[in-house]
Design an enzyme around this catalytic site. Sequence first.
Site, short mmCIF file in Angstrom:
data_model
loop_
_atom_site.label_atom_id
_atom_site.label_comp_id
_atom_site.label_asym_id
_atom_site.label_seq_id
_atom_site.Cartn_x
_atom_site.Cartn_y
_atom_site.Cartn_z
N ARG A 151 34.98 -11.00 -58.90
CA ARG A 151 34.79 -10.15 -60.08
C ARG A 151 34.58 -10.98 -61.33
O ARG A 151 33.74 -10.65 -62.18
CB ARG A 151 35.98 -9.19 -60.23
CG ARG A 151 35.91 -8.04 -59.24
CD ARG A 151 37.16 -7.20 -59.19
NE ARG A 151 36.95 -6.07 -58.29
CZ ARG A 151 37.88 -5.23 -57.89
NH1 ARG A 151 39.13 -5.38 -58.32
NH2 ARG A 151 37.59 -4.23 -57.07
N TYR A 169 28.26 -3.83 -58.02
CA TYR A 169 28.99 -4.47 -56.92
C TYR A 169 30.26 -5.16 -57.38
O TYR A 169 30.50 -5.33 -58.57
CB TYR A 169 28.10 -5.38 -56.09
CG TYR A 169 27.39 -6.55 -56.71
CD1 TYR A 169 27.73 -7.10 -57.94
CD2 TYR A 169 26.34 -7.15 -56.01
CE1 TYR A 169 27.07 -8.19 -58.45
CE2 TYR A 169 25.66 -8.25 -56.51
CZ TYR A 169 26.03 -8.78 -57.73
OH TYR A 169 25.37 -9.87 -58.22
N GLU A 170 31.10 -5.50 -56.40
CA GLU A 170 32.45 -6.03 -56.63
C GLU A 170 33.32 -5.05 -57.40
O GLU A 170 34.16 -5.44 -58.21
CB GLU A 170 32.41 -7.38 -57.35
CG GLU A 170 31.73 -8.47 -56.56
CD GLU A 170 32.28 -8.65 -55.16
OE1 GLU A 170 33.44 -8.30 -54.92
OE2 GLU A 170 31.52 -9.13 -54.29
N GLY A 171 33.14 -3.78 -57.12
CA GLY A 171 33.91 -2.74 -57.81
C GLY A 171 33.13 -2.25 -59.01
O GLY A 171 32.93 -2.99 -59.97
#
Length: 592
Positions: free
Chosen positions: A297, A438-440
């Site tokens: 992140r 992406y990545e949350g």
Amino acid sequence: MTYRAPISDMLLSLNHGAGLKAAVEAGHYGDFDADLAAAVLEEAGKFASDVLAPLNKIGDEHGIKLSDGKVTTAPGWPDAYKRWTEGGWNAVSGPEDFGGQGLPLAINAACTEIWSAANVAFGLCPLLTASAIEALDAHGSAELKKIYLEKLVSGEWTGTMQLTEPQAGSDVGALRTRAERQADGTYRIKGTKIFITYGEHDMTDNIVHFVLARLPDAPAGTKGISLFLVPKFMVNADGSLGQRNDIYASGVEHKLGMHASPTCTMTMGDHGGAIGFLIGEENQGMRCMFTMMNQARLGVGLEGVGVADRAYQQALSYAQERKQGRAVGKKGEGSDAIFVHPDVKRMLMRMRAQTAAARTICYATAVAIDVSTRAKDPKVRTEAAARAALLTPMAKAYSTDIGNEVAYLGVQVHGGMGFIEETGAAQHYRDARITAIYEGTNGIQAIDLVTRKLAANGGASVWALLDELAATISQVEASNDPGFGTTGAKLREALDALRRTSKWLLERVASAPNDALAGATPYLQQFGATLGGCLLASEALAAKADGNADAARYVALARFFAENITVQAGALERTVTASAESVAAADAVLLG
């Protein structure tokens, strides 16, 4: 126009805004020489300009190709990756016991920005490998570390992170990939994963996949997920590569951007199941995976910074060359460069100021992570870990929102030519878009900020940070520098609004959770705008104190951010507190 790393800006941000210099002086980095940062970044900048940046457009135009389960990357990609690993760039912050250089994560974070600015699709591959290294180093067995960690640290092998399935995106607990115990202590993995970045490629001989799967007797939801290391090729006892494992790329996605980065559908189980090795303990996979995700992140936030800086540099160059219209009051023949027009200057200033703020937020996150693992005092480590946890969702979400906005403004500065692929401005815009997903997703980051990070320890981490920001504001006010204009007042108003909003949300996280969730995204924006403004002001103050020749420029940049962006904090406070009722009416509006 090629890319040039803004080393002076990066060092000011790293040493002063992010606090690396103070942390070094406090002894948290041992015998690390802060002057080394400049040398590392200079060399990274040269490699990025000479090798990676020229491949950016080539990769976008050629993309990747899948044939018989094998992915071919764009021309020049494998050679560039080979040169990159030979230069030691993959090992910058890797553990020294396994061949890494052991440099601070903060230094690697600055390098990540450089790779992302030069060629974000290329930089995405080592970003995930770095996350795999973190997870294996933290949770893997000694045997697995011995086999895989040195190869990952050197970059000879790359890593992937495999969570997503067609029915399980953000809801990881819904995954269906199955793992079955084997008599020899291994596991057989069967299932399908989608959106797997660099799941297959031709740049290395082996790929080490980190796969989430569920055992037959596992509890439901995220409490029943385990993490497994699944190599593309098995490794023989002598370290050579053995048989092909049962994990293949069965498809690749055709995407809006990031064309040179293979986004694969990975299939396991067509030939009896992929052989996997447990990382950590059974049913504790999410804890292990979060080690990867938190690192990733921050990396994605730095992607936002990198793309933003590349878009800004290109827009500034274009604005100085493109002639259109006349400056107000100018007499004579001929057109002027569009840079003379106030609205173009406003856009360019917004691009530069927001990029600078996002950069420092990301670097500050990296410094906090470093201190949380390097400081000798347990209390300092604990406080730093809490600071890193608080900053991570902002580093990811605020920075990628900025990446998207700055790339958007880059197209706008180019005018009609920005809409034409020839200039490259459109590529930055397309590439930036995924970073907020992406990545949350950024919405999930905002929820994490409000429901977990704000509420942690009764808000102690937030109040401690806000007190530090208040001290910076007092220094701005005491400087009496007319160059700051109304910076001190604007930052003070924003900080007061942020305190009120934080208290309001903290009261409602438990008592009225939907009210808190409705205001989560504007709260993250408010926090980022206030934090970014104060960090830029701290950098300007440091530049003045050090006699930096560009101090006036940094003061002007901090002033612009405070008077044009931080000033939105008061309105965002009202948005947060009013969101509950307005969002509650959504069903009637959208479904009525």
